[in-house]
Design a protein around this motif. Structure first.
Motif, PDB file in Angstrom:
ATOM      1  N   ASP A 127      72.901  34.565 -40.492  1.00 11.47           N
ATOM      2  CA  ASP A 127      73.270  33.220 -40.474  1.00 11.47           C
ATOM      3  C   ASP A 127      72.991  32.772 -39.065  1.00 11.47           C
ATOM      4  OD1 ASP A 127      74.824  32.885 -42.684  1.00 11.47           O
ATOM      5  OD2 ASP A 127      76.164  34.625 -41.958  1.00 11.47           O
ATOM      6  N   GLY A 128      72.318  33.520 -37.946  1.00 13.83           N
ATOM      7  CA  GLY A 128      71.983  33.032 -36.777  1.00 13.83           C
ATOM      8  C   GLY A 128      73.305  32.978 -36.048  1.00 13.83           C
ATOM      9  N   THR A 129      73.378  32.078 -34.751  1.00 11.93           N
ATOM     10  CA  THR A 129      74.503  31.962 -34.089  1.00 11.93           C
ATOM     11  C   THR A 129      75.397  31.155 -34.911  1.00 11.93           C
ATOM     12  OG1 THR A 129      73.353  31.945 -32.020  1.00 11.93           O
ATOM     13  CG2 THR A 129      75.576  30.940 -32.200  1.00 11.93           C
ATOM     14  N   ILE A 130      76.659  31.994 -34.901  1.00 11.11           N
ATOM     15  CA  ILE A 130      77.873  31.356 -35.632  1.00 11.11           C
ATOM     16  C   ILE A 130      78.860  30.764 -35.192  1.00 11.11           C
ATOM     17  CG2 ILE A 130      79.759  32.108 -37.542  1.00 11.11           C
ATOM     18  CD1 ILE A 130      77.594  34.702 -37.733  1.00 11.11           C
ATOM     19  N   ILE A 131      79.261  29.561 -35.287  1.00 13.10           N
ATOM     20  CA  ILE A 131      80.234  28.829 -34.387  1.00 13.10           C
ATOM     21  C   ILE A 131      81.302  28.653 -35.318  1.00 13.10           C
ATOM     22  CG2 ILE A 131      80.466  26.688 -32.787  1.00 13.10           C
ATOM     23  CD1 ILE A 131      77.578  26.658 -32.768  1.00 13.10           C
ATOM     24  N   VAL A 132      82.450  28.884 -34.759  1.00 10.73           N
ATOM     25  CA  VAL A 132      83.923  28.758 -35.394  1.00 10.73           C
ATOM     26  C   VAL A 132      84.891  28.050 -34.523  1.00 10.73           C
ATOM     27  CG1 VAL A 132      85.740  30.169 -36.379  1.00 10.73           C
ATOM     28  CG2 VAL A 132      83.583  31.138 -36.581  1.00 10.73           C
ATOM     29  N   THR A 133      85.141  26.881 -34.927  1.00  9.08           N
ATOM     30  CA  THR A 133      86.270  25.995 -34.218  1.00  9.08           C
ATOM     31  C   THR A 133      87.758  26.038 -34.616  1.00  9.08           C
ATOM     32  OG1 THR A 133      84.170  24.731 -34.026  1.00  9.08           O
ATOM     33  CG2 THR A 133      86.150  23.656 -33.339  1.00  9.08           C
ATOM     34  N   SER A 134      88.463  25.946 -33.757  1.00  6.00           N
ATOM     35  CA  SER A 134      89.968  25.969 -34.268  1.00  6.00           C
ATOM     36  C   SER A 134      90.517  24.566 -33.570  1.00  6.00           C
ATOM     37  CB  SER A 134      90.599  26.989 -33.528  1.00  6.00           C
ATOM     38  OG  SER A 134      91.879  26.866 -33.523  1.00  6.00           O
ATOM     39  N   ASP A 135      90.930  23.792 -34.339  1.00  6.40           N
ATOM     40  CA  ASP A 135      91.782  22.598 -33.759  1.00  6.40           C
ATOM     41  C   ASP A 135      93.401  23.001 -33.327  1.00  6.40           C
ATOM     42  OD1 ASP A 135      93.036  22.364 -36.279  1.00  6.40           O
ATOM     43  OD2 ASP A 135      92.338  20.458 -36.602  1.00  6.40           O
ATOM     44  N   GLY A 136      93.586  24.177 -33.745  1.00  5.37           N
ATOM     45  CA  GLY A 136      94.980  24.545 -33.692  1.00  5.37           C
ATOM     46  C   GLY A 136      95.654  24.697 -34.934  1.00  5.37           C
ATOM     47  N   SER A 137      95.325  24.074 -35.966  1.00  4.57           N
ATOM     48  CA  SER A 137      95.822  24.373 -37.445  1.00  4.57           C
ATOM     49  C   SER A 137      94.882  24.647 -38.357  1.00  4.57           C
ATOM     50  CB  SER A 137      96.650  23.061 -37.752  1.00  4.57           C
ATOM     51  OG  SER A 137      95.762  21.997 -37.719  1.00  4.57           O
ATOM     52  N   ASP A 138      93.591  23.996 -38.515  1.00  5.22           N
ATOM     53  CA  ASP A 138      92.469  24.325 -39.254  1.00  5.22           C
ATOM     54  C   ASP A 138      91.155  24.969 -38.429  1.00  5.22           C
ATOM     55  OD1 ASP A 138      93.657  23.008 -41.270  1.00  5.22           O
ATOM     56  OD2 ASP A 138      92.930  21.359 -40.373  1.00  5.22           O
ATOM     57  N   ILE A 139      90.507  25.941 -39.487  1.00  2.26           N
ATOM     58  CA  ILE A 139      89.449  26.512 -38.697  1.00  2.26           C
ATOM     59  C   ILE A 139      88.208  26.007 -39.250  1.00  2.26           C
ATOM     60  CG2 ILE A 139      88.251  28.610 -38.471  1.00  2.26           C
ATOM     61  CD1 ILE A 139      90.911  29.959 -37.983  1.00  2.26           C
ATOM     62  N   THR A 140      86.913  25.556 -38.704  1.00  2.00           N
ATOM     63  CA  THR A 140      85.870  25.103 -39.375  1.00  2.00           C
ATOM     64  C   THR A 140      84.514  25.936 -38.799  1.00  2.00           C
ATOM     65  OG1 THR A 140      85.457  23.450 -37.806  1.00  2.00           O
ATOM     66  CG2 THR A 140      86.327  22.918 -39.857  1.00  2.00           C
ATOM     67  N   THR A 141      83.654  26.386 -39.608  1.00  5.60           N
ATOM     68  CA  THR A 141      82.541  27.228 -39.395  1.00  5.60           C
ATOM     69  C   THR A 141      81.152  26.704 -39.608  1.00  5.60           C
ATOM     70  OG1 THR A 141      84.011  29.265 -40.332  1.00  5.60           O
ATOM     71  CG2 THR A 141      81.877  29.490 -39.800  1.00  5.60           C
ATOM     72  N   GLN A 142      80.360  26.753 -38.540  1.00  8.76           N
ATOM     73  CA  GLN A 142      79.031  26.177 -38.688  1.00  8.76           C
ATOM     74  C   GLN A 142      78.109  27.524 -38.296  1.00  8.76           C
ATOM     75  OE1 GLN A 142      78.800  23.245 -35.646  1.00  8.76           O
ATOM     76  NE2 GLN A 142      76.441  23.442 -35.768  1.00  8.76           N
ATOM     77  N   THR A 143      77.315  27.405 -39.407  1.00  4.28           N
ATOM     78  CA  THR A 143      76.201  28.736 -39.384  1.00  4.28           C
ATOM     79  C   THR A 143      74.716  27.830 -38.754  1.00  4.28           C
ATOM     80  OG1 THR A 143      75.588  28.619 -41.721  1.00  4.28           O
ATOM     81  CG2 THR A 143      77.127  30.077 -41.091  1.00  4.28           C
ATOM     82  N   GLY A 144      73.670  28.704 -38.481  1.00  6.78           N
ATOM     83  CA  GLY A 144      72.473  28.539 -38.031  1.00  6.78           C
ATOM     84  C   GLY A 144      72.323  28.074 -36.697  1.00  6.78           C
ATOM     85  N   GLY A 145      73.424  28.425 -35.602  1.00  6.09           N
ATOM     86  CA  GLY A 145      73.151  27.918 -34.323  1.00  6.09           C
ATOM     87  C   GLY A 145      71.983  28.728 -33.913  1.00  6.09           C
ATOM     88  N   LYS A 146      71.691  28.130 -32.509  1.00  2.00           N
ATOM     89  CA  LYS A 146      70.278  28.941 -31.829  1.00  2.00           C
ATOM     90  C   LYS A 146      70.618  30.390 -31.512  1.00  2.00           C
ATOM     91  CE  LYS A 146      67.857  27.336 -27.734  1.00  2.00           C
ATOM     92  NZ  LYS A 146      67.579  28.376 -27.047  1.00  2.00           N
ATOM     93  N   SER A 147      69.530  31.040 -31.785  1.00  2.00           N
ATOM     94  CA  SER A 147      69.449  32.297 -31.598  1.00  2.00           C
ATOM     95  C   SER A 147      68.889  32.659 -30.270  1.00  2.00           C
ATOM     96  CB  SER A 147      68.567  33.013 -32.592  1.00  2.00           C
ATOM     97  OG  SER A 147      68.995  32.765 -33.755  1.00  2.00           O
ATOM     98  N   ILE A 148      69.257  33.537 -29.716  1.00  2.00           N
ATOM     99  CA  ILE A 148      68.965  33.964 -28.392  1.00  2.00           C
ATOM    100  C   ILE A 148      67.699  34.963 -28.211  1.00  2.00           C
ATOM    101  CG2 ILE A 148      69.830  34.878 -26.027  1.00  2.00           C
ATOM    102  CD1 ILE A 148      71.460  32.453 -26.940  1.00  2.00           C
ATOM    103  N   GLU A 149      66.659  34.323 -27.801  1.00  3.79           N
ATOM    104  CA  GLU A 149      65.190  34.930 -27.900  1.00  3.79           C
ATOM    105  C   GLU A 149      65.239  36.134 -26.809  1.00  3.79           C
ATOM    106  OE1 GLU A 149      63.745  35.177 -30.459  1.00  3.79           O
ATOM    107  OE2 GLU A 149      64.544  33.286 -31.415  1.00  3.79           O
ATOM    108  N   ARG A 150      64.502  37.091 -27.030  1.00  6.60           N
ATOM    109  CA  ARG A 150      64.537  38.123 -25.779  1.00  6.60           C
ATOM    110  C   ARG A 150      63.392  37.962 -24.878  1.00  6.60           C
ATOM    111  NH1 ARG A 150      64.665  44.615 -26.613  1.00  6.60           N
ATOM    112  NH2 ARG A 150      65.232  45.132 -24.411  1.00  6.60           N
ATOM    113  N   GLU A 151      63.422  37.862 -23.630  1.00 12.20           N
ATOM    114  CA  GLU A 151      62.266  37.770 -22.682  1.00 12.20           C
ATOM    115  C   GLU A 151      61.429  39.061 -22.639  1.00 12.20           C
ATOM    116  OE1 GLU A 151      61.650  34.916 -20.618  1.00 12.20           O
ATOM    117  OE2 GLU A 151      63.043  34.132 -22.039  1.00 12.20           O
ATOM    118  N   GLU A 152      60.225  38.906 -22.892  1.00  7.05           N
ATOM    119  CA  GLU A 152      59.236  40.160 -22.985  1.00  7.05           C
ATOM    120  C   GLU A 152      59.147  40.777 -21.560  1.00  7.05           C
ATOM    121  OE1 GLU A 152      58.266  41.536 -25.729  1.00  7.05           O
ATOM    122  OE2 GLU A 152      59.109  39.898 -26.912  1.00  7.05           O
TER     123      GLU A 152
END
Ligand SMILES: [Zn+2]
Length: 299
Positions: A274-299
């Motif tokens: 799913d790549g970077t997974i972003i989970v947001t809470s507004d205090g009552s509901d939780i929403t999830t977003q997938t496909g966030g930016k992956s962190i690439e490794r420097e050579e």
């Protein structure tokens, strides 16, 4: 008549061009805002389970606009992690936590300490002799920072709308760094997030505190040594996140972990798929977003 018609057509073309330019500029500006600056709504808690391959790194935007970073993956990811935090609109990590001194958790932490403003640093009271660990200690002391020993019962933050509590380690197991993992619970009104590093069942069985949480960062990259029926009964999560690399050498996540999560009806996300997974809470509901930016490794 023909000339009039052609003038008329010209006018329509000009209007359409101006309109499409305006739409283009609007979409650019939206894209810029979305990726390059902080879009967190006031009072939200946003947890970014960064895709760092085989390892852990979790960046958290707290409701009061302070920030927290739990772990910093393997080496070579520091620039990517710091850029990600900057792109979210921050220039400081208020709370930096190294769950335990294994290279897949502290590999890029020395870089992070050197390259961004850091407030408090929490680590378990256990040491190791690796170069990665020594480099981290040097970076911390060069910056004049002190390490706070994290242990159960400690409170990192206790604000009116959120709290960060340390649930473990209860004891230090000199023979297992995994089982010295710092366990954290963040409570945001009705929503609770649990982070258990690489804690295995031996450490988890020593925790008497309430482990219940809506979102579980699965222990030890989905290893069967961490996720047990007993743990899932105690946590009772609705969402689980596994942080791991594709085709890793450890066979993570173990099949029994995935089967157990399915049995307990837990919606499971994994950074390798799913790549970077972003989970947001507004205090009552939780929403999830997938496909966030992956962190690439420097050579
Ligand atoms: Zn690990």
């Amino acid at each position: 008549m023909n000339i009039k018609k052609s003038k008329h057509n010209c006018l329509i073309i000009i209007i359409l061009s101006v309109l499409s330019c305006a739409i283009f500029l609007c979409s650019c500006s939206f894209g810029f805002n979305f990726t390059d600056s902080n879009t967190k709504a006031e009072n939200e808690l946003v947890v970014h389970y960064l895709d760092v391959g085989q390892g852990d790194s979790i960046f958290i935007e707290l409701p009061n606009s302070q920030t927290m970073l739990i772990d910093a993956g393997v080496s070579g990811l520091g620039e990517g992690i710091v850029s990600y935090i900057n792109d979210c609109g921050y220039s400081k990590i208020n709370y930096l936590v190294a769950t335990h001194p294994h290279a897949d958790h502290i590999g890029s932490m020395a870089y992070v300490v050197k390259n961004i403003d850091v407030g408090e640093i929490y680590m378990p009271k256990v040491s190791t002799t690796t170069r990665t660990y020594e480099k981290l200690l040097t970076a911390i002391s060069d910056k004049g920072l002190k390490i706070k020993s994290a242990h159960s019962g400690m409170s990192i933050a206790d604000e009116s709308d959120f709290s960060i509590d340390v649930l473990g380690p209860v004891t230090i197991d000199e023979d297992s760094l995994n089982n010295c993992s710092v366990l954290l619970k963040i409570t945001h009104h009705n929503n609770k997030f649990l982070f258990i590093g690489d804690a295995e069942k031996q450490e988890l069985s020593t925790i008497n505190a309430d482990l219940s949480a809506d979102v579980l960062k699965v222990g030890h990259h989905g290893s069967r040594t961490s996720t047990t029926e007993d743990l899932l009964e105690r946590v009772d999560p609705s969402i689980a996140v596994i942080s791991l690399g594709k085709d890793n050498d450890y066979g993570h996540p173990h099949k029994s972990t995935i089967n157990l999560l399915n049995e307990f009806d837990v919606t499971t996300y994994r950074t390798d798929e799913d790549g970077t997974i972003i989970v947001t809470s507004d205090g009552s509901d939780i929403t999830t977003q997938t496909g966030g930016k992956s962190i690439e490794r420097e050579e």
